[in-house]
Design a protein around this motif. Sequence first.
Motif: not given
Length: 345
Positions: A276-291, A298-302
């Motif tokens: 989505d161009p409205a979000c900007g030019d996204v290069f990387r997303m990372k973090g965690f969420l509960r399984a 936990w699950l690791q997002l990369n």
Amino acid sequence: MIKIDLITGFLGAGKTTFIKKYAAYLIEKGQNIGILENDYGAVNVDMMLLQDLMGDQCELEMVAGGCHRDCHRRRFKSKLIAMGMCGYDRVLVEPSGIYDVDEFFDVLQEEPLDQWYEIGNVIAVVDAKLEPDLSAEADYLLASEVANAGCVVMSKSQAATEKDIRETAAHLNRALESVRCGRRFAVETSPCLNPETDCDSHGKNSSHLGSTKDVLIKDWDTFEPGDFEKLITCGYVSESYQKMGEDEEKFQSVYFMNIHISEERLREAVTDIFTDPACGDVFRMKGFLRAAEEEKQWLQLNATRSEITLEPIRVGQEVLIVIGERLDEAAIQRHLAGNTQEYFQ
């Protein structure tokens, strides 16, 4: 003197995964090491991924980001001074994927660090399927990261074609040329060492891309002691290039805390955010969420534009970090929340 290695690479290249393997080998050799995580922004997700290394032979330290360059440099120097008194054999520095490596060289020339530390190796981790369309600012940072590297380690090469790898090398060379750096990288074709088992897709008596003196192309899970020894002794190269100035500060990061979202919904949202161009030019997303199946897991997002992975991890924190240029936090949050706000509590 304490050996100090810089492990650098652009966003999503796999620096933290590489450091886990590199550090484990050093520990196995009996070395006492310190790892300095130097992340972009105020929340250091990557440090949490290295917790399993901690023990009598390995300690983790962090430089908090999210500040002006001069402030960041002072914090970096202060942390290295403190670590210089801990009796390490080697210190590994992992900066963010948005980092001009001149800071590393400049700080180590200052007193008292110049009397305590000896630069060992500069290792640049580069995705073998490097995103072809990067901004001029991103290409500048990429060039600054590989210009002085004693070795470029291709990540995810087992999932890349020869065409991917050649195009990545060509991209590195274009980036270096754009900053008037004379260095160039090449990959070469070599005979398959074991075509019966290693290169079934190529057939017998065929050839494939092999490593060169300054480029290592190999599945990290198959690294042998000789591969690690090559890295431990690769050193660094003194190359000059045209500075761009403060432009790396055009990169941004936004944080979302206490996210409650299913794995399926997160995958959908991440895909939408990248496209989505409205979000900007996204290069990387990372973090965690509960399984979903177990609160204590936990699950690791990369995630990058080309790949989204969610893997189990022992320790996590409910946080999602988005890194890129011209980011619109509200647009990103809309994708994460969908039609309800239940994901943000």
